[in-house]
Design a protein around this motif. Sequence first.
Motif, mmCIF file in Angstrom:
data_model
loop_
_atom_site.group_PDB
_atom_site.id
_atom_site.type_symbol
_atom_site.label_atom_id
_atom_site.label_comp_id
_atom_site.label_asym_id
_atom_site.label_seq_id
_atom_site.Cartn_x
_atom_site.Cartn_y
_atom_site.Cartn_z
ATOM 1 N N SER A 1 25.220 14.469 -1.255
ATOM 2 C CA SER A 1 25.937 13.204 -1.098
ATOM 3 C C SER A 1 26.325 12.927 0.344
ATOM 4 O O SER A 1 27.096 12.003 0.610
ATOM 5 N N GLN B 1 30.086 7.960 -3.424
ATOM 6 C CA GLN B 1 30.723 8.270 -2.148
ATOM 7 C C GLN B 1 30.620 7.121 -1.143
ATOM 8 O O GLN B 1 31.395 7.064 -0.191
ATOM 9 N N THR B 2 29.650 6.226 -1.325
ATOM 10 C CA THR B 2 29.464 5.154 -0.335
ATOM 11 C C THR B 2 29.535 3.768 -0.967
ATOM 12 O O THR B 2 29.219 2.781 -0.318
ATOM 13 N N SER C 1 26.519 11.415 3.917
ATOM 14 C CA SER C 1 26.159 10.081 4.391
ATOM 15 C C SER C 1 24.952 10.099 5.309
ATOM 16 O O SER C 1 24.280 9.082 5.476
ATOM 17 N N ASP D 1 28.993 9.876 9.446
ATOM 18 C CA ASP D 1 29.628 9.604 8.170
ATOM 19 C C ASP D 1 30.439 8.319 8.205
ATOM 20 O O ASP D 1 30.657 7.686 7.172
#
Length: 602
Positions: free
Chosen positions: A273, A587-588, A275, A523
């Motif tokens: 996960s 996560q994004t 970035s 990130d």
Amino acid sequence: MRYLSRETISTYKGNVLPLRLLGGEDYNTDKIRWSTDNKTVVQISEYSKNYRYGGEFTNGVLLTFLEVGEAVVTAKYGRKTYTCKIEVREMRRASSSDKLRYFVGDMHDHTWNKHKLSEFSQRDPELYPANHYMKKMKDDGRMDFGAVSDHSGVLNARDFFRGYADAEGFEESVVFFPGSEGQVTIREEDRYGLVRMHGGEVLTFNADLAFTTGSWDQFFALLKNSPFAFCGYPHPQIIGFSVKGVWDFRHRENNSPRFKNLFRFVEMGDGSSRSSNVINEYIYSVALDEGFHLSPTCSGDGHGPGHWGYDKFPGKTVIMAQEKSREAFHDAILSNRMYATSSGNVKLFYTVNGKAAPVTLENEGEYRFHVELGYFRMNEPDTHIKKCKVITDRGITLLELENMGDIFDFTLTAPDSHYFYLCLMDEESRKTWSCPVWTGKPFEKKKEKKLTPLSKEGITVYDRVSEKQIPELINDEAMTPWNSENGTADLIFDLGKKTEFCAVSHYPFWINRVADTEKNHEDAVLKRYPSKYRISVSDDNANYTPIASGHFRIFGWEETVRFGKQNARYLRLEILSSVGKEWGRAQTADATLTLAEITLWK
């Protein structure tokens, strides 16, 4: 007592193998002389002098098998002569329609985490040689293939050769591809005065040396004695430790036949996960647009024992081959029979018009897809595929399906497409990218008109969402970005009067990893790059005509969208999603949007 590591070699054209004279000092620089009676069949690469980082020796050579035939390789030490008989045949080639098996592995690993020659050379030789990595993979028992790809800047002759020498004897358990990860670093100043990097890191296998260069011409010159080398793009858009900004491979410029023949795969990330994985997948379609025949991979990029192994990263590369052997895997890589799965759990088989992927069709216009899914571990239902996208030229999604089952069929019409690949997603939005299918429509390199930027004097731009003007987007300053908290933007450019223009470019925010991490670390920034866009024009700022849509996919340089000559006062640029939103992972999902500079061109 001295002896050759092999007295006979029966192999295939295009292979590269080590041959050593053993039983004496490990590294003797001036006593052993090597030769062959048939240079047409076999080429000898020695390491007795002139290797970039030292470590010269004469007790081993690399043999490249050039043509079908027979030869004898001789090693002379004092008055004694040692011989190895060579027999070379054509590579056995499978096809996608043959009965194939699935093999899981990793095309990108390192024996240690040191990036400096002085530190790398001081590592414990009992702990960090290539065979330590290979033994760990063998003992793990779940990987079918791996790669030794230490950074070229830290490899001396001995360490580079050791990758080949140590790979001997492991093939029955794990097939290893020895090589290196080098850099092609071309520093160019852009029109804003910032130095950006044209090129990137390159994984090279089946070559006789490791190298880092400052131009593509030097890169190919160093490969002159490695006619069967093949390469891949590791993390093709990630920030490197030695790089300020994001790599840019310039596929549109670097699309000569020799360039295309050399590159065989592009890395989509490691399946995690992080970035740093979010922008790599875009290069797959960028390269396919220019006629490259590439396959996608997932790799661990492990640096040392603590980072090796099946459980250290979720993403895996899957090779489709008839058997577990270097020859069968080498054939599969050259034939594009490999794909990437970020969960490491997806078995994928698909046909188009009755022909198994990868394949080149006959430009038929209508395409009938048949897809079959399976899993290496059936007890992981969260990794089972729920969505399927069909991707074509310019990274555009032609079709999106949901809840298809493990066997499904569909038909689409796409007379202008050059290629397709599937992007499959599970319930956690982990992706599996298929190998491509080419439609047979010929790739034509277009001669594009040189563009001139419109003067930004008199232009205003505002965001329809916030109803605020945004001078940062047109101030010719790449280091003053504008951020949209919504992760989207609806921008109106008022040119003041009807004006002719034919293109719009996006200049990405310039990232410097060395700078403060809050503003510039990957990130914080990569997930905020723009992705999906739509462009429209108007004379009255009320009625807009769409003229272009697609994805921004290049973030190491300015990306230009051409749409033909327009004569209008207003241009509307809608950024419909960020890279983070398109990635689909939790996560994004809330990624904001960052834009640096927008330019209109005539």
